[in-house]
Write a protein that holds these residues in place. Structure first.
Motif, PDB file in Angstrom:
ATOM      1  N   GLY B  15      62.344  58.401  -3.960  1.00 25.86           N
ATOM      2  CA  GLY B  15      61.418  57.431  -3.384  1.00 25.86           C
ATOM      3  C   GLY B  15      60.396  56.977  -4.405  1.00 25.86           C
ATOM      4  N   ALA B  16      59.845  57.932  -5.135  1.00 23.84           N
ATOM      5  CA  ALA B  16      58.861  57.578  -6.158  1.00 23.84           C
ATOM      6  C   ALA B  16      59.475  56.720  -7.254  1.00 23.84           C
ATOM      7  N   GLU B  17      60.736  57.004  -7.591  1.00 18.50           N
ATOM      8  CA  GLU B  17      61.402  56.216  -8.629  1.00 18.50           C
ATOM      9  C   GLU B  17      61.629  54.775  -8.150  1.00 18.50           C
ATOM     10  N   LEU B  18      61.928  54.608  -6.870  1.00 20.60           N
ATOM     11  CA  LEU B  18      62.024  53.244  -6.329  1.00 20.60           C
ATOM     12  C   LEU B  18      60.691  52.516  -6.507  1.00 20.60           C
ATOM     13  N   VAL B  19      59.606  53.188  -6.186  1.00 24.99           N
ATOM     14  CA  VAL B  19      58.291  52.555  -6.336  1.00 24.99           C
ATOM     15  C   VAL B  19      58.040  52.206  -7.800  1.00 24.99           C
ATOM     16  N   ARG B  20      58.351  53.143  -8.690  1.00 21.14           N
ATOM     17  CA  ARG B  20      58.149  52.888 -10.121  1.00 21.14           C
ATOM     18  C   ARG B  20      58.876  51.624 -10.570  1.00 21.14           C
ATOM     19  N   LEU B  21      60.118  51.475 -10.134  1.00 18.05           N
ATOM     20  CA  LEU B  21      60.908  50.339 -10.578  1.00 18.05           C
ATOM     21  C   LEU B  21      60.443  49.042  -9.922  1.00 18.05           C
ATOM     22  N   ILE B  22      60.133  49.131  -8.652  1.00 18.21           N
ATOM     23  CA  ILE B  22      59.702  47.916  -7.951  1.00 18.21           C
ATOM     24  C   ILE B  22      58.338  47.447  -8.466  1.00 18.21           C
ATOM     25  N   ALA B  23      57.570  48.370  -9.033  1.00 17.93           N
ATOM     26  CA  ALA B  23      56.235  48.008  -9.547  1.00 17.93           C
ATOM     27  C   ALA B  23      56.281  46.824 -10.503  1.00 17.93           C
ATOM     28  N   THR B  24      57.355  46.699 -11.264  1.00 19.70           N
ATOM     29  CA  THR B  24      57.455  45.564 -12.191  1.00 19.70           C
ATOM     30  C   THR B  24      58.650  44.669 -11.853  1.00 19.70           C
ATOM     31  N   HIS B  25      59.155  44.774 -10.633  1.00 19.96           N
ATOM     32  CA  HIS B  25      60.262  43.909 -10.198  1.00 19.96           C
ATOM     33  C   HIS B  25      59.684  42.541  -9.845  1.00 19.96           C
ATOM     34  N   PRO B  26      60.276  41.495 -10.407  1.00 22.78           N
ATOM     35  CA  PRO B  26      59.654  40.179 -10.200  1.00 22.78           C
ATOM     36  C   PRO B  26      59.809  39.621  -8.784  1.00 22.78           C
ATOM     37  N   HIS B  27      60.755  40.162  -8.005  1.00 25.90           N
ATOM     38  CA  HIS B  27      61.044  39.538  -6.715  1.00 25.90           C
ATOM     39  C   HIS B  27      60.958  40.498  -5.536  1.00 25.90           C
ATOM     40  N   MET B  28      60.408  41.666  -5.745  1.00 25.17           N
ATOM     41  CA  MET B  28      60.266  42.610  -4.626  1.00 25.17           C
ATOM     42  C   MET B  28      58.813  43.039  -4.482  1.00 25.17           C
ATOM     43  N   GLN B  29      58.449  43.329  -3.241  1.00 26.32           N
ATOM     44  CA  GLN B  29      57.094  43.739  -2.921  1.00 26.32           C
ATOM     45  C   GLN B  29      57.187  44.813  -1.848  1.00 26.32           C
ATOM     46  N   GLY B 328      70.611  38.430  -2.763  1.00 27.07           N
ATOM     47  CA  GLY B 328      70.880  37.191  -3.489  1.00 27.07           C
ATOM     48  C   GLY B 328      70.055  37.021  -4.741  1.00 27.07           C
ATOM     49  N   LEU B 329      69.506  38.108  -5.243  1.00 26.57           N
ATOM     50  CA  LEU B 329      68.726  38.044  -6.486  1.00 26.57           C
ATOM     51  C   LEU B 329      69.634  38.282  -7.684  1.00 26.57           C
ATOM     52  N   GLU B 330      69.087  38.044  -8.848  1.00 29.09           N
ATOM     53  CA  GLU B 330      69.842  38.366 -10.051  1.00 29.09           C
ATOM     54  C   GLU B 330      70.077  39.880 -10.088  1.00 29.09           C
ATOM     55  N   GLU B 331      71.289  40.283 -10.412  1.00 31.28           N
ATOM     56  CA  GLU B 331      71.648  41.703 -10.309  1.00 31.28           C
ATOM     57  C   GLU B 331      70.770  42.596 -11.176  1.00 31.28           C
ATOM     58  N   THR B 332      70.346  42.093 -12.325  1.00 25.94           N
ATOM     59  CA  THR B 332      69.586  42.920 -13.255  1.00 25.94           C
ATOM     60  C   THR B 332      68.068  42.842 -13.045  1.00 25.94           C
ATOM     61  N   ALA B 333      67.642  42.093 -12.072  1.00 24.61           N
ATOM     62  CA  ALA B 333      66.199  41.877 -11.901  1.00 24.61           C
ATOM     63  C   ALA B 333      65.453  43.203 -11.776  1.00 24.61           C
ATOM     64  N   GLY B 334      64.423  43.358 -12.577  1.00 23.03           N
ATOM     65  CA  GLY B 334      63.580  44.558 -12.511  1.00 23.03           C
ATOM     66  C   GLY B 334      64.184  45.792 -13.153  1.00 23.03           C
ATOM     67  N   LEU B 335      65.377  45.672 -13.695  1.00 22.85           N
ATOM     68  CA  LEU B 335      66.092  46.862 -14.150  1.00 22.85           C
ATOM     69  C   LEU B 335      66.334  46.902 -15.657  1.00 22.85           C
ATOM     70  N   MET B 336      65.803  45.948 -16.391  1.00 29.04           N
ATOM     71  CA  MET B 336      66.078  45.912 -17.829  1.00 29.04           C
ATOM     72  C   MET B 336      65.073  46.735 -18.638  1.00 29.04           C
ATOM     73  N   LEU B 337      64.295  47.567 -17.998  1.00 27.47           N
ATOM     74  CA  LEU B 337      63.370  48.448 -18.707  1.00 27.47           C
ATOM     75  C   LEU B 337      64.130  49.259 -19.741  1.00 27.47           C
ATOM     76  N   ALA B 338      63.605  49.300 -20.951  1.00 35.77           N
ATOM     77  CA  ALA B 338      64.237  50.103 -21.999  1.00 35.77           C
ATOM     78  C   ALA B 338      64.028  51.583 -21.715  1.00 35.77           C
ATOM     79  N   PRO B 339      64.963  52.414 -22.152  1.00 37.09           N
ATOM     80  CA  PRO B 339      64.772  53.865 -22.020  1.00 37.09           C
ATOM     81  C   PRO B 339      63.499  54.312 -22.724  1.00 37.09           C
ATOM     82  N   VAL B 340      63.015  55.483 -22.344  1.00 30.87           N
ATOM     83  CA  VAL B 340      61.805  56.029 -22.951  1.00 30.87           C
ATOM     84  C   VAL B 340      62.207  57.149 -23.907  1.00 30.87           C
ATOM     85  N   PHE B 341      61.979  56.921 -25.168  1.00 30.53           N
ATOM     86  CA  PHE B 341      62.308  57.912 -26.194  1.00 30.53           C
ATOM     87  C   PHE B 341      61.213  57.903 -27.222  1.00 30.53           C
ATOM     88  N   PRO B 342      60.733  59.016 -27.769  1.00 26.34           N
ATOM     89  CA  PRO B 342      61.147  60.361 -27.335  1.00 26.34           C
ATOM     90  C   PRO B 342      60.386  60.753 -26.075  1.00 26.34           C
TER      91      PRO B 342
END
Lengths: 342, 342, 342, 342
Positions: B15-29, B328-342
């Motif tokens: 649930g928290a991870e959904l919130v994290r991702l939606i936080a910068t999703h351009p089309h979800m609130q 009906g949104l773009e499939e990658t919307a909000g999901l192109m965050l780069a991995p976090v390393f290190p």
């Protein structure tokens, strides 16, 4: 149209963090990456976590045509930066992440870094990059000097208190806990997993850590009189994160109120309710700073704790925040990524 | 206008991870968050890393007015999901992250989960949520069942090989290494830091892990004949990440070519050059999957390794990818965050 | 009177582990320590954890008077060992911890280690140091070759099964999880904490790991016919420990019974009850091996898991066990230290 | 003939650590183990790392025949200990590892632990178990109260300085870094690996940690006047170890000389050369304490750092050291195990 960005020194952790953040920045585009020893390699070889991005290959700095670059980040080692930036076009906006331009007084630079400053004329134009305290100067600067990551953490806890005169200036003590990525991707025995995991130790203790140069400079300026703090960093088995435990003599409620008021409008600084203390886990991978204040059982003493991600808000995130200002972009652009937990 | 999102079960890691991702999703609130045991609390109390966000407080599910909701994510524990979803409005698009609707055959559900299925009629409409293999069905589905995180990792390595008929079907072996967040935020002795750090062990070995139900279902469907695999997960001292070492009998070059061809156009799947093997560190915090293939010294045997972030691509990232399709949104919307390393 | 011990190569992890164990060994006393690059330093400088011990300083090997030494441990890097041991007195008992004398066939040595064997005559006298399988030869040996740590783990799981003929010899698969200290105290980027913690990856995959030379040699000897296994090691974020997941085709109950019978009288090998699987945490810092067997859901397939501490039973503990035999001491002397948990 | 030992509360970490140490103790033998909730189980089930030992099964306390017991360790939770010990035979030597008998003044007990003391008459006979400072009393005591692990670390750094009058008593500050095993094997969300690894935070800050009761009692006694210290513990992602950073106002050379002189003959306390600072990795799994002193750049200020293993010297090792004294054994018997590194 996106701003064209060059990153000099892209093969280290702060360089990679710049790429990570710019990857989803709406107004920046990477056009050049340098990495002298790894020139010729693709970023995906050096940092496979960036494999999904379409990035230019690493080149040597002299191969870059800066006439098409809007801003350069310089993520080179200390001492190298001065020489490199001295050779860049004089009208190219530069955000330097090294220590080379942090200290206004070149004699202080020599004292803390052990060698003469190589570009004293450039030093005069450099603005100290602690965004929340130098915002206007940064907006019009040509060269911004990123702060030390530890120096940033300590200043977020202390500057408003010193400026407001609510704490004793002669008994400030910073006990800091730092993650290992602050030491960079360098091959040192004490940074090996087998040496570092499951334990802790102090380092650069006794008032010898170079970030003290920044504390001295900035706190003295803020106070209008000399201020010397005690500062001991400890190395922890965590990759990202700094927690600064700052002990001050002052009225705890006033300390809390001063910080809360000072940062009320800041987009990246969160002052927790009185008595709550922050964790480095809650800002990992982000540009946020969490601050907490708690009263000691001894009246008139307070503990302020500040946490930030050394690679992001302590370095590359700060650099982008400053670059946003220099380029006339929204200050928070590309930086609102939520922390990664767990 | 942004899509209005409800998250049921927002007090756990997915649930928290959904919130994290939606936080910068351009089309979800986010308009509603439920968390039964923590109803009444602010998310910042439950997950301080989300403190910078302006989020609704946690409520009980029955307090949510779903007439203003465009899509609900259901991040509840197994078995709870069936009952909750059965009571939601029948026209509300739902992405379920639990195991409750993954197995088409309710008898299989009972076999693996030890109790009768509570909503067999809903099961008929559920689409299995492995996006890259069910994209068209997901686009028009009302209820999408998120896959198991381990099941996703194994399938990314194996499905194209099974579909293409390039490996022996009776000797597939998956030795999997899993991070601890896959076990959720539950209070179990073996999940304590002191028990878990600096060591490893197998769990649910011997063909008893529930995700085998998904492997059986999907591989049998892909092959057109029964396929049983061996599957042993191991718990590792890392918070995020799954590495599936998949041993197959097949021509290594053909194995690599098959995967490379199948995923060439997929935005989140990266097949490394032949002989290179991936690391979980390179996908941490992201929706990307890295796949590698190497030939064994014994002719006709290959090792395929797939890595993904169990909380992101293995769960909440996948869920958002599917929700993007359903809305009906773009499939990658909000999901192109780069991995976090290190 | 205590036996006088020299340790050549005391500045690495296996050298330090020898010192740790001998510190409480009732019948051994360290009289010489060598460490070429660190010659002249005190052990307390190189390894502060040994500060409480009264140890000789590190010297160069040529400074040691071997006439007063009862036995030498040689914990030098591969290739160096051959040259050093060739120059030691021919009657000095030596336990070598390197790979230099593990392979009886010097052609195999050249194949796996990429250079000609430098002391083929000594090789003839070397005994392979897997104590439980070469006890009598070790007792009378002048030169014992310590096994690879991974090779030891795999053999404990497999040798009795191969000798007893209870498993198929052509489908043996070893998926191994290794802690980082096995790579030694060497400065490599992939061993840095920031690179290694919180993640995992395979290495030396595809049948290229050098310990395969030992598997081939020993399993072929045990079977009386050529045996080739698949073997993939993975690097885990833990300092000590190896977990070998060994997949075999054989009757699980017979597999378990064979191991239990074979190791019933062994002081350091513990076979868990059928179905229980071991954890590396339970042998950390000790000379014990735990073994578990579980049946797969597919009939005729079994999973054997062996765990040991790579620095102790996989290297320095084994070396002392062998030295005890060579010196006529009780085999378990100094080695009954309980594991350290948590 | 070995002394017969009972351990009450053997199912927690300190109980297990007692067993680990006694396993190689030359003069102690375990004859009874209690663990109420786990009564009836074998220790190998509760702690598989002890599998190689031949131990009595866990029983309930009332099942133990104490007439054959020479000494009992009581490793029960706080508050439980008082009730249990009150019911033991009055002539049975007892070493209590809980907080129940640490504070001489039962009013202080109530203040820090929130409930009335349940055995005030026993309290009168209890000796505070900081061995190096109460050796003679311990030798003849019937009941010894083990110290808090943090309290031990702080006192090793400070007691000689307070006794010698070489530091200012009103500005002592202890910033402490603690491993997680100090919190025991309890199921708390903040102790989960996913919550704890790769980060840090303060806890029980603001002068609320219960070990302050011990500091107040002991420092006031040592100084002959009230002494209040500041004390903030931080939780670190490591299983074992405490590092106490102790900031004092005093002449650094005098601080170092005082500690070096005081501990010169102590078998377990190592004072490093001036300017060297210790690491928790170098005492892990052992009964040793390492102490370092460094001068600050500000004259008259010194940093003292003490490290110890909370489970060993901070708890179970100390308990055995005290038991050795009470039983007339050599004080160091069974406790000279070298630290485990890496």
């Amino acid at each position: 149209m996106k701003k064209k960005i060059a990153i000099l020194g892209a093969s280290g952790y702060t360089g990679a963090e710049l790429v990570r953040l710019i990857a989803t920045h709406p107004h920046m585009q990477i056009v050049a990456l340098s990495g002298d020893r790894k020139a010729g390699m693709a970023m995906a070889e050096v940092f496979p976590f960036l494999r999904h991005l379409n990035l230019p290959a690493l080149v040597r700095i002299e191969e870059i045509d800066f006439s098409h670059v809007d801003l350069a980040f310089c993520a080179l080692p200390h001492a190298t930066s001065q020489a490199v930036i001295a050779n860049l076009p004089r009208d190219l906006p530069v955000v330097d992440l090294s220590a080379d331009f942090r200290l206004r007084d070149v004699a202080e630079y020599q004292k803390w870094y052990g060698k003469p400053h190589a570009a004293p004329d450039l030093q005069k134009d450099a603005v100290y990059g602690l965004t929340e305290f130098y915002r206007d100067e940064i907006r019009t600067a040509r060269l911004v000097a990123g702060t030390g990551c530890n120096a940033a953490a300590g200043q977020y806890a202390l500057r408003p208190l010193i400026e407001a005169g609510v704490i004793d200036l002669d008994s400030i003590l910073i006990d800091l806990k730092a993650g290992v990525s602050g030491a960079g991707r360098s091959l040192k025995e004490n940074l090996l997993h087998a040496e570092l995991s499951e334990g802790t130790m102090a380092y650069a203790a006794g008032g010898t850590h170079r970030h003290l140069g920044e504390f001295d400079q900035e706190f003295t300026r803020a106070a209008g009189r000399p201020v010397l703090v005690q500062f001991t960093p400890h190395l922890l088995p965590m990759n990202r994160g700094i927690l600064a435990s700052v002990y001050v003599n002052g009225e705890p409620a006033q300390v809390h109120a001063t910080l809360a008021a000072r940062y009320a409008l800041e987009p990246f600084l969160e002052v927790l309710p009185m008595g709550l203390l922050p964790s480095t886990r809650d800002i990992r991978g982000s540009n946020f700073v969490h601050l907490g204040v708690i009263a000691d059982r001894i009246p008139g003493r307070a503990l302020v704790i500040a946490v930030l991600d050394n690679l992001c808000k302590g370095s590359s995130g700060q650099a982008i925040q400053n670059a946003n200002l220099m380029l006339g972009l929204e200050e928070t652009a590309g930086l609102m990524l939520a922390p990664v937990f767990p």
